[in-house]
Design an enzyme around this catalytic site. Structure first.
Site, short mmCIF file in Angstrom:
data_model
loop_
_atom_site.label_atom_id
_atom_site.label_comp_id
_atom_site.label_asym_id
_atom_site.label_seq_id
_atom_site.Cartn_x
_atom_site.Cartn_y
_atom_site.Cartn_z
N ASP A 93 0.87 -1.21 0.03
CA ASP A 93 -0.01 -0.15 -0.16
C ASP A 93 0.95 1.21 -0.33
OD1 ASP A 93 0.89 0.57 2.75
OD2 ASP A 93 -1.08 0.33 4.04
N ASP A 283 -7.95 -6.96 0.68
CA ASP A 283 -6.85 -7.93 1.11
C ASP A 283 -8.22 -7.41 2.93
OD1 ASP A 283 -6.55 -4.30 0.92
OD2 ASP A 283 -5.93 -5.03 2.78
N CYS A 321 -13.94 -28.18 7.58
CA CYS A 321 -13.06 -27.12 7.14
C CYS A 321 -11.84 -28.43 6.48
CB CYS A 321 -12.88 -26.48 7.69
SG CYS A 321 -10.57 -25.72 7.77
N CYS A 323 -7.85 -28.09 7.12
CA CYS A 323 -7.04 -27.63 7.45
C CYS A 323 -6.20 -28.31 8.47
CB CYS A 323 -7.11 -25.84 7.67
SG CYS A 323 -7.53 -25.57 9.77
N CYS A 326 -7.59 -28.13 12.01
CA CYS A 326 -9.19 -28.17 12.17
C CYS A 326 -9.27 -30.41 11.49
CB CYS A 326 -10.33 -28.17 10.64
SG CYS A 326 -10.83 -26.24 11.03
N HIS A 352 -6.22 -21.17 11.14
CA HIS A 352 -7.42 -21.91 10.28
C HIS A 352 -8.35 -20.58 9.82
CE1 HIS A 352 -11.99 -22.83 9.87
NE2 HIS A 352 -12.10 -21.30 10.60
#
Ligand SMILES: [Zn+2]
Length: 389
Positions: A93, A283, A321, A323, A326, A352
């Protein structure tokens, strides 16, 4: 030769999916970009961002990196990619928003913004030219113009003044950016087939909640000409309905052949709703920041891990999920870590949450490709009402 290439591969209503090619890899859109404020996406290692989460692009903040460790340190390391050891794409940015958020600590003039550093209290000055110099020294793959943001509730008159200043600063950013590119100041330069190897520069559309001004700002920005276009100045305290009114009006009017980036937004629901209105890039600090304060985003809504009702709950944060958090840990265990003040709680929740945001975008892209986006969107939003149950 252009610094980036953007190709739309499928469209469903205003929603679109495509491929953004940068000098540091290919990014499928719509994309969520984790925020790496001070050269780190807080609470997660780069290996996990690359390998398990497959984040293709992350953000760096000009303001924070400029104040600490300072541009000389990053230049000496050979640019931000080398300094932090991240070989994939980086977007920085301009520092405009961070300086703007300092409120009473800053003073805006035609030339730029004077402010007091939050790190050491020293007086600093940021302008379009200085922001472009910093971003070329960082060597990010996508650079943002230096802009001014009007508060969400700003009057028409104040917003117009601010928007016109943003347009003049955008022009100055472009001139300084082009000069720095020709001088070879970009530390991230690399030759890639089909691309110029240079940095890309995105313009920012301002105008707060005033649609007439938003349209003028869009025209001013497109007239200067950028590699991509962002909608700035949303999610800064205005009503959510107004935010979507602006996105719905402006996103479809933005150049179709360039990426459209909605800055600093938002919740999983916001992302899906903005994709439906034609946005390609996002973002937001929510998955990382809220991860550190005990909030998990799941396919069945937000849940607060501190809540006593999870004390013996053996289910993962999100039953669908995949991931690694999880697959391995229960809500009961995560709650225990959080209550005990263990740093692993923040790390696991951050992991997560980022997995959930990135998976959501994967689902979005897949559904646009298969023509099922309206159904995906409806079911996704419905499930979020379940409060984690
Ligand atoms: Zn998970």
């Amino acid at each position: 030769m252009t610094p980036i290439k953007f190709e739309i591969s499928a469209q469903d209503g205003e929603a679109r999916t495509g491929v953004l090619s940068t000098r540091r890899g290919v990014i499928e859109t719509p994309v969520f970009m984790p925020v790496g404020t001070a050269g780190t996406v807080k609470g997660i290692r780069f290996e996990e961002l690359e390998e398990e989460l497959d984040a293709r692009i992350i953000l760096g903040n000009t303001y924070h990196l400029w104040l600490r460790p300072g541009i000389d340190v990053i230049k000496a390391a050979g640019g931000l990619h080398r300094f932090i050891s991240w070989e994939r794409a980086l977007l920085t940015d301009s520092g405009g928003f961070q300086v703007w958020s300092l409120g009473a600590l800053r003073k805006i003039s035609e030339e730029g913004t004077q402010f007091r550093s939050h790190v050491d209290g020293s007086m600093r000055f940021l302008s379009p030219e200085i922001s472009m110099e910093i971003q070329s020294a960082l060597g990010s793959d996508i650079v943002m113009v230096f802009d001014e943001c009007a508060p969400g509730a700003a009057s028409h008159e104040d917003t117009e003044r601010s928007m016109n200043l943003t347009a003049r600063w955008a022009q100055r950013s472009k001139i300084a950016f082009d000069r720095l590119q020709s001088e070879g100041a970009d530390t991230g330069r690399r030759d890639v087939e089909d691309l110029s190897g240079a940095q890309a520069l995105f313009g920012i559309i301002q105008g707060a909640g005033h649609l007439d001004l938003r349209r003028i700002s869009l025209e001013q920005t497109v007239n200067i000409g950028f590699d991509g276009y962002a909608i700035g100045g949303l999610s800064v305290g205005e009503e959510k309905s107004l935010m979507f009114e602006v996105i719905e009006d402006i996103a479809p009017r933005m150049p179709k052949d360039r990426p459209r980036y909605l800055m600093g937004v938002g919740t999983p629901e916001d992302l899906v709703q903005a994709v439906a209105r034609g946005v390609d890039m996002f973002d937001c600090v929510l998955p990382t920041r809220n991860g550190r304060t005990g909030q998990a985003f799941t396919s069945r809504g937000k849940l607060n891990i501190k809540n006593a009702k999870w004390i013996n709950d053996q289910r993962p944060l999100d039953e669908v999920c995949r991931c690694s958090v999880c697959r391995r840990h229960s809500r009961a265990y995560l709650r225990h870590l959080y209550i005990a003040g263990e740093m692993l709680a923040s790390i696991l929740l951050t992991h997560h949450n980022l997995a959930f945001f990135l998976d959501t975008m994967r689902g979005v892209r897949q559904s646009i490709r298969s023509g099922d986006f309206p159904k995906f969107r409806r079911e996704f939003i419905e499930r979020l009402g379940a409060n984690g149950e």
